[in-house]
Design a protein around this motif. Structure first.
Motif, PDB file in Angstrom:
ATOM      1  N   GLN A  97       0.825  -1.211   0.000  1.00  0.00           N
ATOM      2  CA  GLN A  97       0.000   0.000   0.000  1.00  0.00           C
ATOM      3  C   GLN A  97       0.856   1.256   0.000  1.00  0.00           C
ATOM      4  OE1 GLN A  97      -2.377  -0.738   3.482  1.00  0.00           O
ATOM      5  NE2 GLN A  97      -3.524  -2.397   2.497  1.00  0.00           N
ATOM      6  N   GLY A 122      -5.049  -2.347  -4.051  1.00  0.00           N
ATOM      7  CA  GLY A 122      -6.259  -1.548  -4.196  1.00  0.00           C
ATOM      8  C   GLY A 122      -6.455  -1.034  -5.613  1.00  0.00           C
ATOM      9  N   GLU A 123      -6.957   0.195  -5.713  1.00  0.00           N
ATOM     10  CA  GLU A 123      -7.290   0.784  -7.012  1.00  0.00           C
ATOM     11  C   GLU A 123      -6.108   1.459  -7.692  1.00  0.00           C
ATOM     12  OE1 GLU A 123     -10.229   0.296  -8.468  1.00  0.00           O
ATOM     13  OE2 GLU A 123     -10.692  -0.942  -6.718  1.00  0.00           O
ATOM     14  N   SER A 124      -4.939   1.324  -7.128  1.00  0.00           N
ATOM     15  CA  SER A 124      -3.747   1.953  -7.699  1.00  0.00           C
ATOM     16  C   SER A 124      -3.467   1.444  -9.106  1.00  0.00           C
ATOM     17  CB  SER A 124      -2.547   1.669  -6.800  1.00  0.00           C
ATOM     18  OG  SER A 124      -1.332   1.962  -7.445  1.00  0.00           O
ATOM     19  N   ASP A 125      -2.823   2.282  -9.920  1.00  0.00           N
ATOM     20  CA  ASP A 125      -2.414   1.846 -11.254  1.00  0.00           C
ATOM     21  C   ASP A 125      -0.981   1.314 -11.260  1.00  0.00           C
ATOM     22  OD1 ASP A 125      -1.010   4.181 -10.895  1.00  0.00           O
ATOM     23  OD2 ASP A 125      -1.645   5.121 -12.783  1.00  0.00           O
ATOM     24  N   PHE A 149     -10.112 -11.329  -8.893  1.00  0.00           N
ATOM     25  CA  PHE A 149      -9.915  -9.916  -9.198  1.00  0.00           C
ATOM     26  C   PHE A 149     -10.154  -9.547 -10.651  1.00  0.00           C
ATOM     27  CE2 PHE A 149      -6.894 -11.282  -5.835  1.00  0.00           C
ATOM     28  CZ  PHE A 149      -7.519 -10.668  -4.752  1.00  0.00           C
ATOM     29  N   ARG A 151      -8.254 -10.083 -13.256  1.00  0.00           N
ATOM     30  CA  ARG A 151      -7.044  -9.540 -13.866  1.00  0.00           C
ATOM     31  C   ARG A 151      -5.934 -10.577 -13.813  1.00  0.00           C
ATOM     32  NH1 ARG A 151      -3.750  -5.044 -10.945  1.00  0.00           N
ATOM     33  NH2 ARG A 151      -2.266  -5.902 -12.439  1.00  0.00           N
TER      34      ARG A 151
END
Length: 352
Positions: A97, A122-125, A149, A151
Motif C-alpha cells: 500500500q 487496491g485501485e492503484s495503477d 480480481f 485480472r
C-alpha cells in the motif's frame, strides 16, 4: 524494448531488490535513470531510523516512502521504479500500500505466493508482478487473480535456482543440483501464461533471473522468449549501491567455494556466503535473538536459529563477523566495480 502495462523500458533489465538496505533509492534511481527498472527492497527499509526497534512498521513505511521519492528524483522521469515486497513479512500489505501510494511504478512480490496482491494494492495503477520459480506457481497465481480480481499479472519474474537470497525450491533440489534449469522454467511459465494472455487479449512480459551474469546470458534469455532479465548481485559492485563499502568489498573478494545453501529463519532455503555467523550457528545450533520485531510471519522467535533481521543489518554495514551475506551463485565472478551505466551497457551489449 519491452512494454509493460503501456509503459516502456529503454533497457530490458530489472535490478533485483536486495534487502536489508542493499538496494534503496540511490541504486534504484540510478538504474531507472539509464532506462531500466530500479528496485527498492521493502525488507526493513527503516533499519537506520532511530525508532526502528520500537516502532518498526512506522519506521519502515516512512523510510520506504522516502527512498521511493529519492529514487524518482534521481531517475528524473526515466525508466521505472519498482519495490520488492516479501510475502512472508508481517508488513507485506502495508508495504504494498505504501509503495503504491508513494508512486512506485511497480510492486514485485516473492518469498511466498502473492495470491492477494491486487487486493493489497487496491485501485492503484501500480504494475503488479509475482516472482515465481515454476509453472505451477505461475498457474496458481494467475488462476487466483483471474477468479477473484478479474485480472492477471502485469509482468512476471522467473527466479531460477542460481539466484541469491531466498529461493523457491526445495532444499534437496538445490543441494543435489537437480532443480529445473532457468530456461526450462521459462518455457513452462510461458505455456502457462498463454491462455491467460488470450483471455485478457494482452501479453504478459516475462523476465528471467537467477544466474544471469553477462550480456551473453541476457541475450540467451531473450532468445529463449524472455522479454528481459532481472540481475541483482552484480549491482552490489557499483558505486551507486546503497550498501556500505565494506559490504561491497566482501562481495568482490568472494570465491566460488565461499557460496553455500542455507536454511533461512524465513522457512525457505537461500544462498549466501559462508560467513563466521553461519559457522557459529552450525557449531552451536542456535544464537538466541536479543529482541524481536516479528518481521517474518513464519518465524518463531523462541525457536529460530538466529535473528535474520539483525544478521542482514550487520551485513549491510559490512560487519563480516556478524552478518548474513546473501548472494547469487556467480558472486565469485564479480571482480571489479562498475558504475551502473557501465554495467547496464555490458548486460545489454549482445542484444540486437
Amino acid at each position: 524494448m519491452p512494454e509493460i502495462g503501456g509503459r516502456k523500458l529503454t533497457l530490458p533489465i530489472i535490478q533485483g531488490g536486495m534487502g536489508v538496505g542493499v538496494s534503496l533509492g540511490r541504486l534504484a534511481g540510478s538504474v531507472a535513470a539509464c532506462g531500466g527498472m530500479g528496485v527498492i527492497s521493502s525488507a526493513n527499509t527503516g533499519f537506520a531510523e532511530p525508532d526502528f526497534w520500537h516502532e518498526p512498521l512506522a519506521a519502515n513505511i516512512r523510510a520506504l516512502k522516502a527512498e521511493i521519492a529519492k529514487a524518482k528524483r534521481i531517475a528524473g522521469g526515466r525508466g521505472m521504479i519498482g519495490v520488492n515486497v516479501m510475502v512472508a513479512t508481517s508488513q507485506y500489505h502495508e508495504a504494498v500500500q505504501a509503495a503504491a501510494a508513494a508512486g512506485a511504478d511497480a510492486v514485485i512480490c516473492g518469498a511466498g505466493l502473492p495470491l492477494d496482491l491486487p487486493a493489497a494494492a487496491g485501485e492503484s495503477d501500480t504494475l503488479l508482478a509475482p516472482i515465481v520459480s515454476s509453472g505451477k506457481a505461475a498457474h496458481a497465481i494467475c488462476r487466483m487473480w483471474d477468479r477473484r480480481f478479474g485480472r492477471v499479472p502485469d509482468f512476471v519474474v522467473i527466479e531460477g535456482a542460481e539466484a541469491g537470497g531466498h529461493l523457491g525450491f526445495k532444499l534437496a533440489e538445490l543441494i543435489s543440483g537437480k532443480a529445473a534449469p532457468l530456461l526450462h522454467i521459462l518455457a513452462d511459465v510461458k505455456a502457462i501464461l498463454k491462455p491467460f494472455e488470450e483471455k485478457y487479449r494482452r501479453r504478459i512480459p516475462v523476465f528471467t533471473a537467477g544466474g544471469v551474469f553477462s550480456g551473453d546470458d541476457v541475450a540467451a534469455c531473450v532468445k529463449a522468449g524472455a522479454d528481459g532479465a532481472q540481475v541483482a548481485t552484480r549491482f552490489i559492485a557499483t558505486p551507486e549501491c546503497d550498501a556500505d563499502e565494506r559490504y561491497k568489498q566482501i562481495m568482490l573478494s568472494a570465491r566460488p567455494e565461499d557460496v553455500q545453501i542455507v536454511q533461512s529463519p524465513v522457512g525457505m532455503p537461500g544462498r549466501a556466503l559462508n560467513s563466521p555467523l553461519l559457522a557459529r550457528i552450525k557449531e552451536l545450533g542456535r544464537l538466541k535473538p536479543e529482541r524481536c520485531i516479528n518481521c517474518i510471519t513464519t518465524c518463531n522467535p523462541a525457536e529460530t536459529p538466529y535473528c535474520i533481521t539483525r544478521a542482514l543489518i550487520e551485513a549491510v554495514k559490512g560487519n563480516w563477523e556478524q552478518g548474513l551475506f546473501f548472494c547469487g551463485s556467480n558472486v565469485g565472478r564479480v571482480q571489479k566495480m562498475l558504475h551502473v551505466d557501465e554495467l547496464l551497457t555490458e548486460l545489454c551489449s549482445k542484444l540486437r
